[in-house]
Design an enzyme around this catalytic site. Structure first.
Site, PDB file in Angstrom:
ATOM      1  N   GLY A 113      -8.041  -3.053   2.558  1.00 56.50           N
ATOM      2  CA  GLY A 113      -9.277  -3.484   2.667  1.00 56.50           C
ATOM      3  C   GLY A 113      -9.765  -3.559   4.310  1.00 56.50           C
TER       4      GLY A 113
ATOM      5  N   GLU B  97      -6.332   3.094  -2.477  1.00 51.94           N
ATOM      6  CA  GLU B  97      -5.773   1.751  -2.897  1.00 51.94           C
ATOM      7  C   GLU B  97      -6.266   1.622  -4.193  1.00 51.94           C
ATOM      8  OE1 GLU B  97      -7.018  -1.194  -0.338  1.00 51.94           O
ATOM      9  OE2 GLU B  97      -6.662  -0.169   1.371  1.00 51.94           O
TER      10      GLU B  97
ATOM     11  N   LYS C  38     -18.860  -4.729   1.315  1.00 48.65           N
ATOM     12  CA  LYS C  38     -19.814  -3.984   0.673  1.00 48.65           C
ATOM     13  C   LYS C  38     -21.157  -4.653   0.472  1.00 48.65           C
ATOM     14  CE  LYS C  38     -15.913  -2.044  -2.018  1.00 48.65           C
ATOM     15  NZ  LYS C  38     -15.015  -2.275  -3.364  1.00 48.65           N
TER      16      LYS C  38
ATOM     17  N   LYS D 180      -3.844  11.700   6.969  1.00 53.23           N
ATOM     18  CA  LYS D 180      -5.270  12.486   7.539  1.00 53.23           C
ATOM     19  C   LYS D 180      -6.353  11.495   7.739  1.00 53.23           C
ATOM     20  CE  LYS D 180      -7.328  16.400   8.262  1.00 53.23           C
ATOM     21  NZ  LYS D 180      -6.957  17.059   9.753  1.00 53.23           N
TER      22      LYS D 180
ATOM     23  N   LYS E 219       0.825  -1.037  -0.058  1.00 56.28           N
ATOM     24  CA  LYS E 219       0.240   0.045  -0.059  1.00 56.28           C
ATOM     25  C   LYS E 219       0.889   1.348  -0.174  1.00 56.28           C
ATOM     26  CE  LYS E 219      -3.413  -2.790  -0.241  1.00 56.28           C
ATOM     27  NZ  LYS E 219      -3.778  -3.234  -1.663  1.00 56.28           N
TER      28      LYS E 219
ATOM     29  N   GLU F 203      -9.459   3.075  -6.083  1.00 56.61           N
ATOM     30  CA  GLU F 203     -10.308   3.326  -4.904  1.00 56.61           C
ATOM     31  C   GLU F 203      -9.824   4.827  -4.359  1.00 56.61           C
ATOM     32  OE1 GLU F 203     -11.354  -1.087  -2.934  1.00 56.61           O
ATOM     33  OE2 GLU F 203     -10.252   0.436  -1.923  1.00 56.61           O
TER      34      GLU F 203
ATOM     35  N   HIS G 284     -16.092  -3.407   6.217  1.00 63.89           N
ATOM     36  CA  HIS G 284     -15.303  -3.479   5.295  1.00 63.89           C
ATOM     37  C   HIS G 284     -15.902  -4.405   4.099  1.00 63.89           C
ATOM     38  CE1 HIS G 284     -12.982  -0.701   7.097  1.00 63.89           C
ATOM     39  NE2 HIS G 284     -12.599  -1.490   8.081  1.00 63.89           N
TER      40      HIS G 284
ATOM     41  N   LEU H 257     -10.021  10.876   7.207  1.00 63.32           N
ATOM     42  CA  LEU H 257     -11.231  11.888   6.635  1.00 63.32           C
ATOM     43  C   LEU H 257     -12.462  11.138   7.614  1.00 63.32           C
ATOM     44  CD1 LEU H 257     -10.298  11.506   3.122  1.00 63.32           C
ATOM     45  CD2 LEU H 257      -9.857  13.291   4.587  1.00 63.32           C
TER      46      LEU H 257
ATOM     47  N   ARG I 189      -7.913  -6.228 -10.120  1.00 68.60           N
ATOM     48  CA  ARG I 189      -8.816  -7.770 -10.428  1.00 68.60           C
ATOM     49  C   ARG I 189     -10.133  -6.978 -10.910  1.00 68.60           C
ATOM     50  NH1 ARG I 189      -9.434  -7.017  -4.858  1.00 68.60           N
ATOM     51  NH2 ARG I 189     -11.659  -6.391  -4.381  1.00 68.60           N
TER      52      ARG I 189
HETATM   53  C1  MV4 Z   1      -9.322   5.822   5.533  1.00 71.44           C
HETATM   54  C2  MV4 Z   1     -10.549   6.224   6.263  1.00 71.44           C
HETATM   55  C3  MV4 Z   1     -10.767   7.542   6.532  1.00 71.44           C
HETATM   56  N1  MV4 Z   1      -9.421   8.395   6.296  1.00 71.44           N
HETATM   57  N2  MV4 Z   1      -8.292   6.538   5.156  1.00 71.44           N
HETATM   58  C4  MV4 Z   1     -11.032   1.301   5.164  1.00 71.44           C
HETATM   59  C5  MV4 Z   1     -10.774   0.205   4.067  1.00 71.44           C
HETATM   60  C6  MV4 Z   1      -9.511   0.637   3.453  1.00 71.44           C
HETATM   61  N3  MV4 Z   1      -9.704   0.386   1.861  1.00 71.44           N
HETATM   62  C7  MV4 Z   1      -9.289   2.309   3.871  1.00 71.44           C
HETATM   63  N4  MV4 Z   1     -10.358   2.357   4.893  1.00 71.44           N
HETATM   64  C8  MV4 Z   1     -10.431   3.773   5.164  1.00 71.44           C
HETATM   65  N5  MV4 Z   1      -9.329   4.467   5.221  1.00 71.44           N
HETATM   66  C9  MV4 Z   1      -8.367   7.636   5.500  1.00 71.44           C
HETATM   67  N6  MV4 Z   1      -7.437   8.749   5.269  1.00 71.44           N
HETATM   68  C10 MV4 Z   1     -11.526   5.329   6.501  1.00 71.44           C
HETATM   69  C11 MV4 Z   1     -11.772   4.197   5.878  1.00 71.44           C
HETATM   70  C12 MV4 Z   1     -12.910   3.400   6.217  1.00 71.44           C
HETATM   71  C13 MV4 Z   1     -13.529   2.909   5.168  1.00 71.44           C
HETATM   72  C14 MV4 Z   1     -13.415   3.277   3.655  1.00 71.44           C
HETATM   73  C15 MV4 Z   1     -14.149   2.949   2.658  1.00 71.44           C
HETATM   74  C16 MV4 Z   1     -15.230   2.172   3.070  1.00 71.44           C
HETATM   75  C17 MV4 Z   1     -15.699   1.886   4.317  1.00 71.44           C
HETATM   76  C18 MV4 Z   1     -14.945   2.333   5.324  1.00 71.44           C
HETATM   77  C19 MV4 Z   1     -15.208   2.047   6.590  1.00 71.44           C
HETATM   78  C20 MV4 Z   1     -14.352   2.384   7.673  1.00 71.44           C
HETATM   79  C21 MV4 Z   1     -13.132   3.008   7.282  1.00 71.44           C
END
Ligand code: MV4
Length: 447
Positions: A164, A287, A237, A201, A116, A275, A235, A203, A291
């Site tokens: 993920g 990310e 969908k 950071k 990552k 993503e 996590h 979000l 695939r």
């Molecule tokens: C984050 C975030 C907030 N801020 N990164 C969760 C899965 C992974 N692909 C990245 N994820 C997150 N990264 C930053 N800088 C919040 C999440 C996250 C999330 C992201 C996508 C869909 C659902 C989520 C549920 C919780 C946290």
């Protein structure tokens, strides 16, 4: 073009790939575990090879058995589907060494995106907007504090080998940071054998929006618009849609254009998903998946393009069938993932499906590998089917979805269908007004 494709997967995606092969006049081989001898994909394939006992590591993840099945049947390509070996760089390399085409990107591109930190560095270099944070791995507490102070709290610490949602820690203050850094590093080391972590950071109320891209293997890249996958639980969908209710056409073509150019410059081949978190009108890369994804049908519904056909064409050296200007976005599509789970607790509910009746009519697609009398084995993930609904606009799509959910019958096991019947009647969902935390909050209230 390929003569014979081996499908290294099971369930609805094995059937999905099989259908594409049949349409292209390509012979099919499926591999299966002893638990899947009665599966639909095994019945419909031209040939099948039993490769091992039920546990995935002994069957669907067993590289030697799969390569042997290719050699025995004379398959010249492998489609990995999603999950299992689909993002395993070593598998892609081993197939290449055996002169078998992996229907996907190169092992090197899979490797970059699997790390990552390397993925984020690559995205940034290619001009994709990323989340503000550390430039690479962080080990020292002092450095972590300096970066956090610079970008501002809250911050999130992520494992480079994670992804993920695995191995993440949020720190709201400098006092939290010390603990978060230590636990993130030791958990990453224990879980992945790699304790590299990075800081971003955090979000707080973003949406999850992902862009479907394709590289043709000749230095050209295109995008197929985005999908909004914000409705998730732990996590996983649950509901995906295209277009995102949050974007306008200008934002779509701007972020799509950035992604398509990046894929071209990377020399990427095949399907990919970039993503993003999206908040206050800005996109932040998190990310890239190398695939085909579970939710690809919503993109197919609005573009009318068979993405598995495109994967096979590209892998065989035939390039894409479309240019960017040929890709038009028509109407709206929603996918509901139907899992064999309790709709409130999400506890798996394997067993025999006594009755399976799928909805039909204009704008309805059901991708599923199950049938009346099918016994769901307890060894694999609980996805039993996907309902994909298309309409000329989001309102029509929602009306049609409500009707399709009414027609859907799955007896004998618990499924997540009742959850979707609730969601389709919810005002926030009707308004497209939700972020990545919406579903978990909704489920907590319903208890
Ligand atoms: C984050 C975030 C907030 N801020 N990164 C969760 C899965 C992974 N692909 C990245 N994820 C997150 N990264 C930053 N800088 C919040 C999440 C996250 C999330 C992201 C996508 C869909 C659902 C989520 C549920 C919780 C946290």
């Amino acid at each position: 073009m390929f003569q014979k494709i081996l499908i290294a997967n099971r369930g609805e995606i094995a059937l999905r790939v099989l259908r594409a092969c049949k349409e292209l006049g390509i012979q099919t081989v499926v591999v299966h575990s002893t638990a899947d001898a009665d599966a639909m994909h095994v019945r419909l394939a031209d040939e099948s090879v039993c490769i091992g006992p039920p546990p995935s590591r002994d069957s669907y993840l067993n590289i030697h058995q799969i390569v042997a099945a290719c050699e025995i049947t004379g398959a010249d390509a492998v489609h990995p589907g999603y999950g299992f070996l689909s993002e395993n760089a070593k598998f892609a390399d081993i197939l290449a060494a055996h002169n078998i085409t992996f229907i996907g990107p190169s092992g090197d591109h899979i490797r970059i995106m699997g790390d990552k930190i390397e993925a984020k560095r690559t995205a940034k270099r290619l001009g994709i907007p990323v989340v503000p944070g550390s430039d690479g791995a962080v080990t020292e507490e002092k450095e972590a504090k300096r970066i956090a102070a610079e970008i501002g709290y809250p911050v999130i610490i992520k494992a480079s080998a994670g992804g993920g949602g695995r191995g993440m820690k949020v720190a709201h203050t400098e006092a939290d940071l010390e603990i978060a850094l230590q636990t993130a590093r030791s958990e990453a080391g224990a879980a992945f054998g790699d304790d590299a972590v990075y800081i971003e950071k955090y979000l707080q109320k973003p949406r999850h929006i992902e862009v479907q891209v394709f590289g043709d293997g000749f230095g050209r890249g295109v995008h197929f618009g985005e999908r909004d996958c914000s409705l998730q639980r732990r996590h996983q969908k649950v509901w995906e849609e295209a277009n995102s209710p949050a974007l306008n056409a200008e934002e779509r073509s701007r972020i799509g254009g950035i992604c398509a150019k990046a894929i071209a410059d990377l020399g990427y081949s095949g399907a990919g998903t970039i993503e993003f978190l999206y908040e206050n009108g800005e996109f932040y890369f998190i990310e890239m998946n190398t695939r085909l994804q579970v939710e690809h049908p919503v993109t197919e519904a609005i573009t009318g393009i068979d993405l598995v056909h495109e994967q096979i064409r590209v892998a065989s050296g035939g390039g894409l069938s479309v240019k960017q200007e040929d890709i038009k976005f028509n109407g709206h599509a929603i996918e509901c993932r139907i899992n064999a789970e309790d709709p409130r607790t999400f506890t798996p509910s394997p067993g025999t499906i006594t009755h399976f009746h799928t909805p039909g009519g204009l704008g309805i697609r059901v991708d599923s590998g199950v049938y009346s009398g099918y016994k769901i084995p307890p060894y694999y993930d609980s996805l039993i089917g996907k309902l994909i609904v298309h309409g000329r606009n989001r309102v029509e799509c929602m009306m049609r979805l409500r009707r399709a959910l009414d027609e859907f019958v799955v007896d004998g096991i618990k499924t997540t269908l009742p959850l979707f019947r609730d969601l389709v009647g919810n005002a926030d969902i009707a308004n497209g007004d939700y972020d990545i935390h919406w579903l978990e909050k909704y489920l907590a209230k319903e208890e």
